[in-house]
Design an enzyme around this catalytic site. Sequence first.
Site, PDB file in Angstrom:
ATOM      1  N   ASP A  35       0.916  -1.172   0.021  1.00  0.00           N
ATOM      2  CA  ASP A  35       0.136   0.052   0.010  1.00  0.00           C
ATOM      3  C   ASP A  35       0.752   1.248  -0.167  1.00  0.00           C
ATOM      4  O   ASP A  35       2.057   1.297   0.598  1.00  0.00           O
ATOM      5  CB  ASP A  35      -0.823   0.103   1.270  1.00  0.00           C
ATOM      6  CG  ASP A  35      -2.037  -0.751   1.365  1.00  0.00           C
ATOM      7  OD1 ASP A  35      -2.267  -1.714   0.357  1.00  0.00           O
ATOM      8  OD2 ASP A  35      -2.940  -0.999   2.046  1.00  0.00           O
ATOM      9  N   HIS A  84       3.730  -2.162   3.096  1.00  0.00           N
ATOM     10  CA  HIS A  84       3.837  -0.735   2.629  1.00  0.00           C
ATOM     11  C   HIS A  84       5.148  -0.513   1.673  1.00  0.00           C
ATOM     12  O   HIS A  84       6.226  -0.747   2.285  1.00  0.00           O
ATOM     13  CB  HIS A  84       3.681   0.125   3.544  1.00  0.00           C
ATOM     14  CG  HIS A  84       2.270  -0.034   4.336  1.00  0.00           C
ATOM     15  ND1 HIS A  84       2.039  -0.882   5.193  1.00  0.00           N
ATOM     16  CD2 HIS A  84       1.267   0.804   4.270  1.00  0.00           C
ATOM     17  CE1 HIS A  84       0.789  -0.774   5.838  1.00  0.00           C
ATOM     18  NE2 HIS A  84       0.252   0.433   5.173  1.00  0.00           N
TER      19      HIS A  84
END
Length: 280
Positions: A82, A228
């Site tokens: 992400d 991430h």
Amino acid sequence: MADRAHRWRPSPFLAASAGVHGVALATLLASPESWRLVVGALVGNHLAITATSVLPRCGWLGPNITHLPAARSADTVGLTFDDGPDPDLTPAVLDLLASAGARATFFCVGQRAEAHPELIAAILARGHGVENHTYSHPNGFAFRGPRGLTREILKAQEAIERSGAGRPRLFRAPAGMQNPWLSAVLARTGLSLVSWTRRGYDAVSNRSDRVAARLKKNLRAGDILLMHDGASARSANGRPVVLDALADLLDEMSRKGLRSEALHAVLEPNSSGPWKPVTS
């Protein structure tokens, strides 16, 4: 290119919530002196809605993909990243994935995608997927109404398409937080919600070993794992924790005979509804 809308139906929980409101109104009209009971019921209902909104893996507010389909994931997990792309971090993540022959899905922030189309091209060239993670990753995304949600999601769709990735079909909300309007907005914009089976908290933890331990715990085929490439925390020496955690995770996957595949290769679109796990 227009988004292909899905047919939307309220979840049983949302339908029941609407029923609670209808009964409350009817009760109040028929018996105004029962207002305390009515208010108590409505407060309880809204507390329940709030609780489900802050549970990223909950499916009470609408369809929510948390695992890969069993029929297509006998040896497969879904690595997802992400908040990128990030010019300082995404290339290193791509190199680690390439070294293990792993494919992943990148839920990209629209404004970052359009700012770095070269990174989007690199992601796609290595066989990974690019999907929607809002345009600006607003912290208050889950507190917006239908219009605010739609603007943020569609702006990301357009930005990601301009970056060269095509039109996303999957969506992940910031921090995974939902609200009662999100499933209807996603249906209208042709997107399906994806959360995760497990996350490593690499955006907040400065210990890569602890991040990896969370991801590896009970690791099995069908898991969707969250990391991430755009907001990784840093270790004491300044190194992004996602890099060492990912390397450790890839080693564990190899040991268990697991591989990672991009979500779009394991899920298929349903012409009358959201993307669903393939079951046959």
